[in-house]
Design a protein around this motif. Sequence first.
Motif, mmCIF file in Angstrom:
data_model
loop_
_atom_site.group_PDB
_atom_site.id
_atom_site.type_symbol
_atom_site.label_atom_id
_atom_site.label_comp_id
_atom_site.label_asym_id
_atom_site.label_seq_id
_atom_site.Cartn_x
_atom_site.Cartn_y
_atom_site.Cartn_z
ATOM 1 N N PHE A 247 0.840 -1.203 0.000
ATOM 2 C CA PHE A 247 0.000 0.000 0.000
ATOM 3 C C PHE A 247 0.875 1.254 0.000
ATOM 4 O O PHE A 247 1.813 1.369 0.788
ATOM 5 C CB PHE A 247 -0.933 -0.005 1.217
ATOM 6 C CG PHE A 247 -2.026 -1.036 1.108
ATOM 7 C CD1 PHE A 247 -3.286 -0.675 0.635
ATOM 8 C CD2 PHE A 247 -1.782 -2.360 1.438
ATOM 9 C CE1 PHE A 247 -4.281 -1.635 0.496
ATOM 10 C CE2 PHE A 247 -2.767 -3.320 1.306
ATOM 11 C CZ PHE A 247 -4.029 -2.962 0.840
ATOM 12 N N GLU A 248 0.518 2.161 -0.895
ATOM 13 C CA GLU A 248 1.277 3.404 -1.064
ATOM 14 C C GLU A 248 0.626 4.504 -0.233
ATOM 15 O O GLU A 248 -0.604 4.593 -0.164
ATOM 16 C CB GLU A 248 1.195 3.755 -2.561
ATOM 17 C CG GLU A 248 1.940 4.965 -3.008
ATOM 18 C CD GLU A 248 1.561 5.296 -4.473
ATOM 19 O OE1 GLU A 248 2.002 6.343 -4.944
ATOM 20 O OE2 GLU A 248 0.806 4.504 -5.108
ATOM 21 N N HIS A 249 1.458 5.325 0.390
ATOM 22 C CA HIS A 249 0.974 6.454 1.197
ATOM 23 C C HIS A 249 0.553 7.604 0.279
ATOM 24 O O HIS A 249 1.307 8.020 -0.589
ATOM 25 C CB HIS A 249 2.103 6.911 2.120
ATOM 26 C CG HIS A 249 1.877 8.237 2.773
ATOM 27 N ND1 HIS A 249 0.908 8.438 3.732
ATOM 28 C CD2 HIS A 249 2.496 9.441 2.605
ATOM 29 C CE1 HIS A 249 0.938 9.709 4.130
ATOM 30 N NE2 HIS A 249 1.894 10.334 3.464
ATOM 31 N N ALA A 266 -3.765 0.657 -2.792
ATOM 32 C CA ALA A 266 -3.233 -0.680 -3.124
ATOM 33 C C ALA A 266 -2.398 -0.594 -4.408
ATOM 34 O O ALA A 266 -2.878 -0.093 -5.423
ATOM 35 C CB ALA A 266 -4.388 -1.667 -3.296
ATOM 36 N N ARG A 267 -1.154 -1.084 -4.331
ATOM 37 C CA ARG A 267 -0.283 -1.028 -5.513
ATOM 38 C C ARG A 267 -0.682 -2.096 -6.530
ATOM 39 O O ARG A 267 -0.338 -2.016 -7.697
ATOM 40 C CB ARG A 267 1.171 -1.283 -5.112
ATOM 41 C CG ARG A 267 1.766 -0.238 -4.178
ATOM 42 C CD ARG A 267 3.245 -0.588 -3.927
ATOM 43 N NE ARG A 267 3.747 -0.020 -2.697
ATOM 44 C CZ ARG A 267 4.307 1.185 -2.598
ATOM 45 N NH1 ARG A 267 4.413 1.956 -3.657
ATOM 46 N NH2 ARG A 267 4.743 1.624 -1.440
ATOM 47 N N ARG A 268 -1.360 -3.149 -6.050
ATOM 48 C CA ARG A 268 -1.781 -4.257 -6.908
ATOM 49 C C ARG A 268 -3.043 -4.857 -6.290
ATOM 50 O O ARG A 268 -3.376 -4.516 -5.150
ATOM 51 C CB ARG A 268 -0.658 -5.306 -6.979
ATOM 52 C CG ARG A 268 -0.171 -5.743 -5.611
ATOM 53 C CD ARG A 268 0.927 -6.790 -5.694
ATOM 54 N NE ARG A 268 1.265 -7.291 -4.375
ATOM 55 C CZ ARG A 268 2.241 -6.808 -3.606
ATOM 56 N NH1 ARG A 268 2.985 -5.796 -4.035
ATOM 57 N NH2 ARG A 268 2.475 -7.333 -2.424
ATOM 58 N N PRO A 269 -3.747 -5.732 -6.979
ATOM 59 C CA PRO A 269 -4.928 -6.331 -6.347
ATOM 60 C C PRO A 269 -4.513 -7.087 -5.084
ATOM 61 O O PRO A 269 -3.511 -7.793 -5.093
ATOM 62 C CB PRO A 269 -5.460 -7.310 -7.412
ATOM 63 C CG PRO A 269 -4.811 -6.892 -8.691
ATOM 64 C CD PRO A 269 -3.509 -6.241 -8.349
ATOM 65 N N LEU A 289 -7.892 3.364 0.651
ATOM 66 C CA LEU A 289 -8.487 3.266 1.988
ATOM 67 C C LEU A 289 -8.191 4.601 2.675
ATOM 68 O O LEU A 289 -7.021 4.977 2.820
ATOM 69 C CB LEU A 289 -7.787 2.107 2.732
ATOM 70 C CG LEU A 289 -7.922 2.020 4.242
ATOM 71 C CD1 LEU A 289 -9.366 1.722 4.641
ATOM 72 C CD2 LEU A 289 -7.010 0.899 4.785
ATOM 73 N N ARG A 290 -9.239 5.322 3.076
ATOM 74 C CA ARG A 290 -8.991 6.602 3.766
ATOM 75 C C ARG A 290 -8.672 6.339 5.231
ATOM 76 O O ARG A 290 -9.423 5.633 5.907
ATOM 77 C CB ARG A 290 -10.212 7.523 3.638
ATOM 78 C CG ARG A 290 -9.936 8.894 4.258
ATOM 79 C CD ARG A 290 -10.875 9.949 3.760
ATOM 80 N NE ARG A 290 -12.219 9.772 4.306
ATOM 81 C CZ ARG A 290 -13.240 10.581 4.056
ATOM 82 N NH1 ARG A 290 -13.074 11.607 3.231
ATOM 83 N NH2 ARG A 290 -14.428 10.364 4.582
ATOM 84 N N THR A 291 -7.572 6.930 5.703
ATOM 85 C CA THR A 291 -7.129 6.682 7.070
ATOM 86 C C THR A 291 -7.189 7.929 7.950
ATOM 87 O O THR A 291 -7.117 7.822 9.172
ATOM 88 C CB THR A 291 -5.680 6.139 7.073
ATOM 89 O OG1 THR A 291 -4.885 7.016 6.268
ATOM 90 C CG2 THR A 291 -5.615 4.731 6.508
#
Length: 332
Positions: A247-249, A266-269, A289-291
Amino acid sequence: MRSAAGCADVRIQSFLSEADERSLANDVLDGLTRPFKEIPPKHFYDARGSELFERICELPEYYPTRAEREILHASAEAIVSRTGAGELVELGSGSAEKARILLAAMSTAGTLRRYVPLDVSERALEAAALELVDEFDELSVHGVIGDFERHLNRVPGPAAGGTPRIVALLGGTIGNFPPGTRRRLLREIGRLLEPHDRLLLGTDLVKDPAVLEAAYDDADGVTAEFNRNVLHVINRELEADFVPDAFEHIAFFDRRHEWIEMRLRARRPCSVLVAGLGLRVEFAAGEELRTEISAKFTRPRLEADFQAAGLALDQWFTDGDGLFALSLARRL
Ligand SMILES: C[S@@+](CC[C@H](N)C(=O)[O-])C[C@H]1O[C@@H](n2cnc3c(N)ncnc32)[C@H](O)[C@@H]1O
């Protein structure tokens, strides 16, 4: 209730049970099964998350901590002499670095009695409590390990003898709530205030988006690690198998809402099993995904929030560059 480390001046009560710790299970079940996935920011703060936040506070890009400290150094004496306060209740107290400035001003004024920190992070709260009673002879600490969205009624009443209290919510934490929830929380916090008590609220101010975005996306990647920490928390507490590095920030300023959003993309599924909930969650490549949201304020917006929450602004302090504001408010 227990005394921490055998120290007579420190009492710490915990209202977070193992089972419902920080309501993580409910928030994950609710937040990861929505079309737009979301987890509330309070779940960043396990011991590692609290440490990462402390590192963020020292980063060159993260101006809010420096600006708020500057305001406190310049104004703590005036705040204490105006309120006559001898007790500080701090919601989301973290390392209590800023509390120390207010407690020192109370000590100098000869009013200092008690500090009541409330935080979900047990380790940060205990460490701060022990340091502070060492530092201030006249201080007692009554810590509350809990969630300020659920446990405000566990904040002890004023100390015997009734000194005015300051109830503080610093660090821009109020910005983590969208407008409706924010006003409701302010109203609930307002219920802790007697007529001579004051709310001390720290809010980050609207400014150049480039400055804002850099503060939430530092060059060293500490904020990225802090953001991904929520996945480590879910893995540990709910037996999930997130691969955090998948997961990328992401951090951007939403100009319409005037808030920063932090997301994990998500960088990939990814197919994630949250075994503790018997839940499988699918992420498409690029799905986010909102954090966290972190709302930025103007004085009129804050005054409107206070008004809607049954509060009124008494005094407004900013740093020299006008980056951050501290408001002293009373109950109407
Ligand atoms: C942004 S940090 C601010 C820390 C410190 N007050 C400061 O100004 O540097 C937010 C703090 O609030 C705590 N926190 C976040 N949500 C909370 C909640 N719902 N209830 C209690 N504490 C919470 C976190 O553990 C963390 O210590």
